[in-house]
Design an enzyme around this catalytic site. Structure first.
Site, short mmCIF file in Angstrom:
data_model
loop_
_atom_site.label_atom_id
_atom_site.label_comp_id
_atom_site.label_asym_id
_atom_site.label_seq_id
_atom_site.Cartn_x
_atom_site.Cartn_y
_atom_site.Cartn_z
N ALA A 110 33.33 -45.38 -6.92
CA ALA A 110 34.21 -44.75 -7.91
C ALA A 110 33.55 -44.79 -9.28
O ALA A 110 32.73 -45.67 -9.54
CB ALA A 110 35.53 -45.50 -7.96
N GLY B 102 33.50 -47.13 -3.27
CA GLY B 102 34.01 -45.85 -2.78
C GLY B 102 32.95 -45.06 -2.04
O GLY B 102 33.26 -44.24 -1.16
N GLU C 15 33.07 -46.36 1.33
CA GLU C 15 34.31 -45.87 1.96
C GLU C 15 34.17 -44.40 2.37
O GLU C 15 34.69 -43.97 3.41
CB GLU C 15 35.48 -46.06 0.99
CG GLU C 15 35.82 -47.54 0.81
CD GLU C 15 36.83 -47.81 -0.28
OE1 GLU C 15 36.60 -47.32 -1.41
OE2 GLU C 15 37.84 -48.48 -0.02
N GLU D 139 33.84 -54.20 -4.87
CA GLU D 139 35.03 -54.07 -5.72
C GLU D 139 35.52 -55.42 -6.23
O GLU D 139 35.99 -55.54 -7.36
CB GLU D 139 36.16 -53.38 -4.95
CG GLU D 139 36.00 -51.87 -4.80
CD GLU D 139 35.18 -51.47 -3.60
OE1 GLU D 139 34.43 -52.31 -3.06
OE2 GLU D 139 35.26 -50.30 -3.19
C1 LIG Z 1 23.23 -50.71 -7.75
C2 LIG Z 1 23.67 -49.71 -8.83
C3 LIG Z 1 24.43 -48.56 -8.21
C4 LIG Z 1 22.41 -49.15 -9.52
O1 LIG Z 1 21.73 -50.17 -10.18
P1 LIG Z 1 20.58 -49.84 -11.26
O2 LIG Z 1 19.63 -48.88 -10.67
O3 LIG Z 1 20.05 -51.17 -11.72
O4 LIG Z 1 21.28 -49.09 -12.45
P2 LIG Z 1 22.38 -49.61 -13.48
O5 LIG Z 1 21.72 -49.91 -14.77
O6 LIG Z 1 23.21 -50.66 -12.89
O7 LIG Z 1 23.28 -48.32 -13.63
C5 LIG Z 1 22.77 -47.13 -14.21
C6 LIG Z 1 23.85 -46.48 -15.01
O8 LIG Z 1 24.91 -46.08 -14.14
C7 LIG Z 1 26.15 -46.63 -14.54
N1 LIG Z 1 26.93 -46.89 -13.33
C8 LIG Z 1 26.53 -47.50 -12.23
N2 LIG Z 1 27.48 -47.52 -11.29
C9 LIG Z 1 28.53 -46.89 -11.85
C10 LIG Z 1 29.83 -46.56 -11.39
N3 LIG Z 1 30.24 -46.89 -10.15
N4 LIG Z 1 30.65 -45.92 -12.22
C11 LIG Z 1 30.25 -45.57 -13.46
N5 LIG Z 1 29.02 -45.82 -13.96
C12 LIG Z 1 28.19 -46.48 -13.15
C13 LIG Z 1 25.77 -47.90 -15.29
O9 LIG Z 1 26.79 -48.27 -16.16
C14 LIG Z 1 24.52 -47.43 -16.01
O10 LIG Z 1 24.95 -46.66 -17.10
P3 LIG Z 1 24.15 -46.66 -18.47
O11 LIG Z 1 22.80 -46.11 -18.15
O12 LIG Z 1 24.07 -48.09 -18.90
O13 LIG Z 1 24.94 -45.83 -19.39
C15 LIG Z 1 24.53 -50.43 -9.87
O14 LIG Z 1 24.72 -49.59 -10.96
C16 LIG Z 1 25.86 -50.88 -9.37
O15 LIG Z 1 25.94 -51.92 -8.76
N6 LIG Z 1 26.90 -50.11 -9.69
C17 LIG Z 1 28.27 -50.46 -9.40
C18 LIG Z 1 28.58 -50.26 -7.96
C19 LIG Z 1 30.02 -50.62 -7.72
O16 LIG Z 1 30.49 -51.66 -8.08
N7 LIG Z 1 30.74 -49.72 -7.07
C20 LIG Z 1 32.13 -49.88 -6.79
C21 LIG Z 1 32.92 -49.19 -7.83
S1 LIG Z 1 34.67 -49.43 -7.61
C22 LIG Z 1 35.04 -48.42 -6.35
O17 LIG Z 1 34.19 -47.77 -5.83
C23 LIG Z 1 36.45 -48.37 -5.97
C24 LIG Z 1 36.83 -47.53 -5.04
C25 LIG Z 1 38.23 -47.47 -4.67
C26 LIG Z 1 38.91 -46.48 -5.52
C27 LIG Z 1 40.31 -46.45 -5.08
C28 LIG Z 1 41.04 -45.48 -5.83
C29 LIG Z 1 42.47 -45.74 -5.61
C30 LIG Z 1 43.07 -45.86 -6.93
C31 LIG Z 1 44.39 -46.48 -6.83
C32 LIG Z 1 44.68 -47.04 -8.16
C33 LIG Z 1 46.03 -47.61 -8.17
C34 LIG Z 1 46.26 -48.10 -9.51
C35 LIG Z 1 47.65 -47.88 -9.89
C36 LIG Z 1 47.73 -48.06 -11.32
C37 LIG Z 1 49.14 -47.93 -11.76
O18 LIG Z 1 49.99 -47.49 -10.99
O19 LIG Z 1 49.37 -48.30 -12.89
#
Ligand SMILES: CC(C)(COP(=O)(O)OP(=O)(O)OC[C@H]1O[C@@H](n2cnc3c(N)ncnc32)[C@H](O)[C@@H]1OP(=O)(O)O)[C@@H](O)C(=O)NCCC(=O)NCCSC(=O)/C=C/CCCCCCCCCCCCC(=O)O
Length: 719
Positions: free
Chosen positions: A61, A100, A103, A123
């Protein structure tokens, strides 16, 4: 945001195109939904492949979207439509499939992974759970124990492990996308129902309750007070005990609770803070993206004490050849054996061979004439360090970078004794240096941008989280630590016990309270520093009132503890007692209780009941107050840098986000009001006086922490 192509005349190839990690932002979700509709409705299309551009399947996500109201098509229906479709869908996983992204792969009917790909549900490390069906599908696919472990730790796994666990169907060294297209063509016409993971029955172990109970105990112990891993366990329980649709409902309820807790925000703040911290800037305008680091192939480390040994190991294990220097034969031999042992254990753990051929041990600085960079890690004594730097200046070639691992001495004073002040910087590692992730890169006023770029990039290569800081006593981390430790000892004077203070801090989330931590680190270190700075010992002016130094309140209790030979765990006695020297099980010591009572009656202090709230406020608000001063002084570029230093160097609980984020969550107005209150009660403690920046932020309506930089800009920057 997703490219749609028809390949091999009948395969719809959907490529996510959202650099850098193909995160599932609103436009990407929209594009996937539209592309799937098109593929499913086009009679020419018999199968679908989903992949990601630039060799990255999907990083999950878009975490940035979590900060605002959720817009665009929700992810779950987009994923459900893929799984329910009547044409086979194959995920071609290259690079990463995380959160995500994983997923998304789970709703595809087949998964082909490149051998270098990594998969995981991280997550939990963002304070949430896999809430797009991950917590319900993964247990159905690989069983409860394996799913529980992956979901509660957020661990990334290799493609090979994913194959073993039954997550992917095939691992390839070739182009995963091309392989997936071939695979898709072969799967046309095969029944899909058994490939829809949501339709599988979760294999349920007979000892489910005991298993979940054990997992609960484990996460409670490991991550005190953190909600997400507990919610993950509850979601996995739902996968084991409920039909899929009910399990999804439970998953969503748990997600809502986590999402609305401050903890999720804190974890997500930490994610971005860590990435922001690498983006350094100097007052000259030089910064991370316009300064080229030098390549470091060879380095030297001077001093093979605990720090030096850890630094040698950190360098050698990333392939840098290291010359290690000691002043005496016995110390050198001892250091050599320790370093070799550490490298061998580390290599065994990682399943690689130890890089011992990169090491050379010597007693002579003359051997350093050709190295690219030197890290001095001798005793914390300015005169000694100056001698070393003068000598290095003569011996090393004029282009060699000279760095010091001092934990707080003046880096510019060391630069001043060399013939290359622009090539001098601080590289402050944290003990043990081969384990701790933090590196403070200290920018002296004369350090060149190339020097800073090189130190930052070398830190990154060693796997450290590097943060650029200014040159002031204690830099950022240790400068803030002093007022925090002072408050803890003042609270002892006023009536608290070490156990009470530690418990309050541990309940807050620290793995160890300040006194248990001091016993672990050794009390003699701080005692020596206090003696050297004239705060205690024979050099103290006898006219000084006993509880005052340099015009301010001073608590001599730590000195009294050391005078009794109680140096912490290593002597079996410190703030606590231990069964024997080296033991870690801290027990309250009646002798310390006695010492405190005698001390209070000697100085006529009436002990009072101190609440946990007061302990937290005094220790942590004063910590953040010094952080504000550091920002005012331009010694840290932004609050995120301070928080990253505290998260990685001082084990500040991640679910609190770091000291600066924590006070922003408490509310700056309240923090200001409490500091004013405590300063009024203790006017002889200047650190309790609210900083100008805190007052300014409150006056400006307490902006969120990400906006503080705008209010600091006008202040003097050393970074
Ligand atoms: C391993 C990586 C992917 C890459 O690593 P690396 O090559 O070293 O690069 P980085 O420096 O880390 O990253 C480069 C740039 O990219 C940005 N980045 C990375 N990942 C993301 C991301 N997922 N989103 C946004 N941006 C991202 C990072 O910031 C860098 O940016 P910049 O150059 O510094 O500007 C590594 O990046 C990594 O590990 N990333 C994270 C992976 C991760 O954790 N993924 C999981 C994300 S959470 C998810 O996926 C959740 C899914 C479920 C969604 C469900 C939706 C349902 C919603 C229901 C909500 C209910 C709420 C109700 C609320 C209410 O009612 O009030």
């Amino acid at each position: 945001m997703a490219r749609y192509e028809l390949v091999k005349r009948s395969v719809a190839l959907i490529t996510l195109t959202n650099p850098p990690v193909n995160a599932l932002s609103s436009p990407v979700r929209h594009a996937i939904a539209k592309s799937m509709e098109r593929a499913l409705s086009d009679p020419k299309v018999t199968a679908v492949v989903i992949c990601g551009e630039n060799g990255r399947f999907c990083g999950g996500a878009d975490i940035r979207e979590f900060a605002g109201p959720l817009r665009g098509p929700p992810l779950i229906p987009v994923l459900d439509a893929i799984e329910a479709g009547r044409k086979p869908v194959v995920a071609a996983i290259e690079g990463v499939a995380l959160g995500g992204g994983f997923e998304l792969a789970l709703v595809c009917h087949y998964r082909i992974a490149h051998s270098k790909a990594r998969l995981g549900l991280p997550e939990v490390t963002l304070g949430i759970l896999p809430a797009a069906g991950g917590s319900q599908r993964l247990p159905r696919l690989i069983g409860i124990p394996a799913a529980l472990e992956l979901i509660t730790t957020g661990r990334h796994i290799s493609a090979q492990e994913a194959l073993k666990l039954g997550i992917v169907d095939q691992v390839t060294d070739q182009n995963a996308c091309e392989m997936a297209v071939e695979f898709a063509l072969k799967s046309v016409g095969k029944p899909l129902s058994s490939r829809r993971v949501s339709m599988l029955t979760t294999p349920c172990p007979p000892d489910l309750d005991a298993l979940l109970e054990a997992a609960t105990m484990q996460v409670k112990k490991k991550a005190r007070g953190v909600m997400a891993p507990l919610a993950c366990i509850q979601a996995v329980r739902a996968a084991a005990t409920m039909p899929f649709s009910k399990g999804m409902k439970r998953e969503s309820e748990l997600m809502t609770t986590l999402f609305n807790s401050g903890q999720a925000q804190a974890f997500q703040y930490c994610f971005f803070a860590q990435r922001t911290a690498g983006k350094w800037t100097l007052p000259s305008g030089a910064q991370w993206n316009n300064s080229k680091p030098r390549e470091i192939r060879s380095a030297a480390v001077i001093g093979l004490g605990t720090m030096g040994r850890g630094i040698v190991v950190s360098l050698a294990r990333v392939g840098i050849s290291v010359i290690a220097v000691e002043s005496e034969k016995k110390l050198l031999e001892n250091g050599r054996q320790m370093v070799i042992g550490m490298l061998e254990r580390d290599a065994k753990r990682r399943g690689v061979s130890a890089s011992l051929n990169l090491l050379k041990f010597t007693l002579s600085l003359q051997d350093l004439k050709d190295v690219d960079l030197v890290i001095e890690a001798v005793f914390e004594d300015m005169a000694l360090k100056k001698r070393v730097f003068q000598e290095l200046s003569k011996v090393c070639r004029p282009t060699t970078l000279l760095c010091t691992n001092t934990s707080g001495l003046d880096v510019d004073a060391l630069a001043g004794v060399t013939n290359r002040p622009h090539l001098v910087a601080g590289m402050h590692f944290f003990s043990p240096a081969h384990v701790m992730k933090l590196l403070e890169v200290v920018c002296g006023p004369r350090s060149s941008s190339e020097t800073i770029a090189t130190a930052m990039s070398l830190g990154k290569k060693m796997g450290k989280v590097s943060v650029a800081v200014g040159n002031c006593p204690g830099f950022v981390g240790n400068r803030m630590l002093k007022p925090y430790l002072d408050q803890a000892t003042f609270l002892l004077e006023e009536g608290a016990t070490p156990e009470q203070i530690d418990k309050a801090l541990e309940d807050f989330g620290f793995a160890m309270g300040v006194f248990r931590m001091s016993d672990l680190a050794g009390l003699d270190v701080g005692w020596r520093v206090r003696k050297e700075s004239g705060l205690t010992g024979p050099d103290v002016d006898s006219k000084n009132p006993p509880r005052r130094r340099q015009g301010h309140r001073y608590c001599p209790i730590p000195d009294m503890v050391c005078e009794q030979g109680r140096f912490g765990q290593k002597t079996g006695r410190g703030w606590y007692m231990y069964d024997k020297p080296g033991d870690t099980n801290a027990k309250p010591d009646p002798l310390i209780q006695n010492l405190l009572e005698t001390y209070r009656s000697r100085y006529g202090i009436q002990p009072r009941n101190i609440s946990d709230q007061e302990i937290i406020e005094r220790c942590l608000f004063v910590l953040a107050n010094e952080g504000f001063r550091i920002l005012e002084d331009g010694m840290a570029a932004r609050p995120e840098d301070i928080d990253v230093i505290y998260l990685f160097g001082y084990a500040f609980p991640r679910h609190r986000g770091g000291p600066m984020f924590y006070v922003s969550m408490v509310g700056l107005e309240r923090v200001l009001e409490r500091l004013e209150h405590y300063h009024q009660a203790h006017p002889d403690v200047p650190h309790l006086e609210p900083s100008a920046l805190l007052k300014k932020l409150v006056a400006c309506g307490s902006p969120p922490v990400q906006k503080w930089r705008e209010y600091i800009k006008t202040m003097h920057s050393h970074l």
